[in-house]
Design an enzyme around this catalytic site. Sequence first.
Site, PDB file in Angstrom:
ATOM      1  CG  HIS A  62     -23.560 -84.267  23.882  1.00  0.00           C
ATOM      2  ND1 HIS A  62     -23.696 -83.078  24.675  1.00  0.00           N
ATOM      3  CD2 HIS A  62     -22.400 -84.403  23.064  1.00  0.00           C
ATOM      4  CE1 HIS A  62     -22.686 -82.385  24.129  1.00  0.00           C
ATOM      5  NE2 HIS A  62     -22.032 -83.008  23.361  1.00  0.00           N
ATOM      6  CE  LYS A  71     -29.853 -85.293  28.124  1.00  0.00           C
ATOM      7  NZ  LYS A  71     -28.771 -84.736  27.341  1.00  0.00           N
ATOM      8  CE1 TYR A 131     -29.216 -82.560  30.889  1.00  0.00           C
ATOM      9  CE2 TYR A 131     -28.423 -80.318  30.482  1.00  0.00           C
ATOM     10  CZ  TYR A 131     -28.288 -81.794  30.446  1.00  0.00           C
ATOM     11  OH  TYR A 131     -27.047 -82.260  30.487  1.00  0.00           O
ATOM     12  CG  ASP A 168     -20.036 -81.708  21.070  1.00  0.00           C
ATOM     13  OD1 ASP A 168     -19.997 -82.502  21.883  1.00  0.00           O
ATOM     14  OD2 ASP A 168     -20.577 -80.531  21.775  1.00  0.00           O
TER      15      ASP A 168
END
Length: 182
Positions: A62, A71, A131, A168
């Site tokens: 992603h 992140k 995250y 995905d």
Amino acid sequence: MKIVDTTIADVKVILPNVYHDSRGYFLESFNQEKFESELGRKVNFVQDNHSHSVHRVLRGLHYQLGKPQGKLVRVTQGEVFDVAVDLREKSPTFGQWTGRILSSENHTQLWIPEGFAHGFYVLSPTADLHYKATDFWYPEGERTILWDDKDLNIQWPLSNKPIVSDKDEAGLRFKNTEKIKA
């Protein structure tokens, strides 16, 4: 905290100091001043996310256009193989990936700066991945690259076919995705 280079210069492994005794352990999972000092740049986190997944789940790859997210990733329960793919067209490591096992046992964190796609594969029965993100989720800019893209050739440590979401599974090939103009 100790920061270690990866095969991609801007992606860093962060090893916190862990203090063990008979009661358990203590670690400082984040310290803005130390993080920025070690990283050599300012970072402003605006959102924290928590993903709980079962064994063999693969999430990613992603990224976001328009509002790319840096992140800082860590696992608080279980174990994952975490991957970052460089999407910055002007980068000398454009199209390359780096991966690392993150777990609640090794306390390793991964810093993935803006301009990268991110994904992970769960190695343990379950895993909790946390995250911090440098920008808010921007659904209009969300993009997905196929996790098994042959051009990227990511060496996922798969034991069986992974469990992948429909979104995905419908990701684009790397060569067909919109890249980050950085």
